[in-house]
Motif scaffolding. Structure first.
Motif, mmCIF file in Angstrom:
data_model
loop_
_atom_site.group_PDB
_atom_site.id
_atom_site.type_symbol
_atom_site.label_atom_id
_atom_site.label_comp_id
_atom_site.label_asym_id
_atom_site.label_seq_id
_atom_site.Cartn_x
_atom_site.Cartn_y
_atom_site.Cartn_z
ATOM 1 N N LYS A 54 46.732 45.934 81.351
ATOM 2 C CA LYS A 54 46.328 47.090 82.174
ATOM 3 C C LYS A 54 45.329 47.983 81.448
ATOM 4 O O LYS A 54 44.552 48.694 82.071
ATOM 5 N N THR A 55 45.375 47.988 80.111
ATOM 6 C CA THR A 55 44.531 48.932 79.367
ATOM 7 C C THR A 55 43.324 48.264 78.699
ATOM 8 O O THR A 55 42.417 48.944 78.258
ATOM 9 N N ARG A 56 43.326 46.945 78.626
ATOM 10 C CA ARG A 56 42.225 46.272 77.927
ATOM 11 C C ARG A 56 40.933 46.332 78.739
ATOM 12 O O ARG A 56 40.960 46.407 79.971
ATOM 13 N N ASN A 57 39.819 46.310 77.999
ATOM 14 C CA ASN A 57 38.530 46.089 78.657
ATOM 15 C C ASN A 57 38.190 44.604 78.616
ATOM 16 O O ASN A 57 37.670 44.063 79.580
ATOM 17 N N ARG A 58 38.444 43.972 77.462
ATOM 18 C CA ARG A 58 38.144 42.543 77.296
ATOM 19 C C ARG A 58 39.307 41.849 76.622
ATOM 20 O O ARG A 58 39.953 42.425 75.737
ATOM 21 N N VAL A 59 39.531 40.614 76.968
ATOM 22 C CA VAL A 59 40.409 39.757 76.177
ATOM 23 C C VAL A 59 39.564 39.254 75.013
ATOM 24 O O VAL A 59 38.454 38.753 75.206
ATOM 25 N N VAL A 60 40.082 39.446 73.795
ATOM 26 C CA VAL A 60 39.341 39.008 72.597
ATOM 27 C C VAL A 60 39.972 37.695 72.146
ATOM 28 O O VAL A 60 40.967 37.675 71.428
ATOM 29 N N PHE A 61 39.411 36.611 72.604
ATOM 30 C CA PHE A 61 40.078 35.320 72.442
ATOM 31 C C PHE A 61 39.913 34.761 71.032
ATOM 32 O O PHE A 61 40.880 34.403 70.361
ATOM 33 N N ASN A 105 36.161 48.385 68.932
ATOM 34 C CA ASN A 105 34.878 47.651 69.020
ATOM 35 C C ASN A 105 35.066 46.253 69.582
ATOM 36 O O ASN A 105 34.223 45.754 70.328
ATOM 37 N N GLU A 106 36.177 45.642 69.192
ATOM 38 C CA GLU A 106 36.462 44.290 69.666
ATOM 39 C C GLU A 106 36.774 44.322 71.161
ATOM 40 O O GLU A 106 36.317 43.456 71.926
ATOM 41 N N ASP A 107 37.517 45.347 71.581
ATOM 42 C CA ASP A 107 37.863 45.498 72.999
ATOM 43 C C ASP A 107 36.598 45.709 73.839
ATOM 44 O O ASP A 107 36.500 45.265 74.978
ATOM 45 N N ALA A 108 35.622 46.384 73.234
ATOM 46 C CA ALA A 108 34.374 46.660 73.966
ATOM 47 C C ALA A 108 33.464 45.436 74.043
ATOM 48 O O ALA A 108 32.731 45.257 75.014
ATOM 49 N N ILE A 151 37.854 32.383 63.966
ATOM 50 C CA ILE A 151 38.602 33.632 63.753
ATOM 51 C C ILE A 151 39.268 34.057 65.062
ATOM 52 O O ILE A 151 38.606 34.102 66.108
ATOM 53 N N CYS A 152 40.557 34.334 64.980
ATOM 54 C CA CYS A 152 41.241 34.887 66.151
ATOM 55 C C CYS A 152 42.311 35.874 65.671
ATOM 56 O O CYS A 152 42.358 36.204 64.480
ATOM 57 N N ASN A 153 43.119 36.341 66.572
ATOM 58 C CA ASN A 153 44.124 37.348 66.249
ATOM 59 C C ASN A 153 45.490 36.960 66.794
ATOM 60 O O ASN A 153 45.584 36.130 67.712
ATOM 61 N N VAL A 154 46.528 37.611 66.256
ATOM 62 C CA VAL A 154 47.888 37.385 66.756
ATOM 63 C C VAL A 154 47.990 37.836 68.216
ATOM 64 O O VAL A 154 48.575 37.159 69.051
ATOM 65 N N ILE A 155 47.428 39.014 68.519
ATOM 66 C CA ILE A 155 47.369 39.423 69.935
ATOM 67 C C ILE A 155 45.904 39.512 70.363
ATOM 68 O O ILE A 155 45.025 39.772 69.540
ATOM 69 N N ARG A 156 45.663 39.286 71.626
ATOM 70 C CA ARG A 156 44.263 39.131 72.080
ATOM 71 C C ARG A 156 43.777 40.284 72.936
ATOM 72 O O ARG A 156 42.658 40.249 73.449
ATOM 73 N N CYS A 157 44.616 41.295 73.089
ATOM 74 C CA CYS A 157 44.168 42.501 73.789
ATOM 75 C C CYS A 157 44.472 43.693 72.894
ATOM 76 O O CYS A 157 45.433 43.666 72.113
ATOM 77 N N ARG A 158 43.676 44.736 73.012
ATOM 78 C CA ARG A 158 43.845 45.899 72.145
ATOM 79 C C ARG A 158 45.155 46.635 72.440
ATOM 80 O O ARG A 158 45.432 46.965 73.600
ATOM 81 N N ALA A 159 45.931 46.890 71.374
ATOM 82 C CA ALA A 159 47.133 47.715 71.508
ATOM 83 C C ALA A 159 46.729 49.135 71.119
ATOM 84 O O ALA A 159 46.251 49.367 70.011
ATOM 85 N N ASN A 181 44.228 52.987 68.008
ATOM 86 C CA ASN A 181 44.885 51.696 67.796
ATOM 87 C C ASN A 181 46.319 51.929 67.339
ATOM 88 O O ASN A 181 46.609 52.899 66.646
ATOM 89 N N ARG A 182 47.191 51.011 67.690
ATOM 90 C CA ARG A 182 48.570 51.031 67.174
ATOM 91 C C ARG A 182 48.988 49.587 66.905
ATOM 92 O O ARG A 182 48.391 48.652 67.464
ATOM 93 N N PRO A 183 50.008 49.391 66.042
ATOM 94 C CA PRO A 183 50.473 48.015 65.814
ATOM 95 C C PRO A 183 51.060 47.451 67.109
ATOM 96 O O PRO A 183 51.651 48.208 67.890
ATOM 97 N N PRO A 184 50.939 46.163 67.326
ATOM 98 C CA PRO A 184 51.535 45.572 68.535
ATOM 99 C C PRO A 184 53.057 45.598 68.463
ATOM 100 O O PRO A 184 53.632 45.527 67.371
#
Ligand code: URA
Length: 218
Positions: free
Chosen positions: A33-40, A59-62, A91-99, A109-112
């Protein structure tokens, strides 16, 4: 259709592309609901070395690209010192949307949460199932907890090689954002250690190529 069934003759690039397209529609947790982009993820789908961070920031979300903010600049510098660019790795992340959380009038930002990590786990697992990397370098504790073991302690276990169900060799190093919070000698030491861990990962890739491949869990 099971995209990952044995006998899927498509390239890793095609399979990862299809996975990314599905991830972009993900509604598995509230971050949708809050993400702008999925950072795959970004880089070479055939790469034997995968770096895994925690999760996208502002920046990643943007942009939809992992590690493009200040942490990404530091990470790219450290990689370059070992002759590595994003074309050589994935390179990827444990979660793919900004927390994030709304605080002091802005999104921070906050930890997931554990639920968010769990909701995102299928994307991480399927990414690694497709890529079958020989080596994973975890950046920070959340990544090490997801890939190496749940109670990973960065201060005592950083720089140690583990066997993981996701890769033959997995190690964790400092997250670049953590290094950026340090100052003076502490900053220099941690930065040096990240470069050294990247060097070890590069050497491990070479070693893994020489050894016969073991059967993985997948
Ligand atoms: N920090 C992360 O863990 N991942 C990113 O993509 C950016 C910052």
């Amino acid at each position: 259709m099971d995209l990952f069934a044995e006998g899927d003759s498509r390239s890793k690039t095609e399979r990862l592309g299809e996975l990314e397209a599905r991830a972009k529609e993900c509604q598995a947790c509230g971050l949708a609901k809050t993400r702008n982009r999925v950072v795959f993820g970004v880089g070479n789908p055939e790469a034997p070395l995968v770096l895994i961070g925690e999760g996208p920031g502002q920046n990643e979300d943007a942009t939809g690209m992992p590690f493009v903010g200040k942490s990404g600049v530091l990470l790219d510098e450290c990689l370059r010192e070992q002759g590595i660019t994003r074309k050589h790795i994935y390179i990827c992340n444990v979660i793919r949307c900004r927390a994030c959380v709304y605080q002091s009038g802005r999104l921070q930002n906050r930890p997931p949460t554990q639920e968010e990590v769990k909701a995102c786990q299928p994307w991480l697992e399927q990414t690694l199932q497709i890529m079958q990397p020989a080596v994973i370098l975890c950046l920070g504790s959340p990544s090490a907890n997801a890939i190496i073991h749940r109670n990973f302690r960065m201060t005592s276990e950083r720089g140690i090689w583990y066997e993981s169900k996701y890769a033959r060799f997995a190690m964790a190093s400092w997250h670049p954002a953590y290094i950026l919070r340090l100052e003076g000698e502490a900053y220099e030491t941690a930065r040096r250690e990240l470069v050294r861990d990247i060097e070890e990962a590069r050497k491990k890739v070479i070693q893994a190529k020489k050894e016969p491949q073991k059967t993985t869990l997948f």
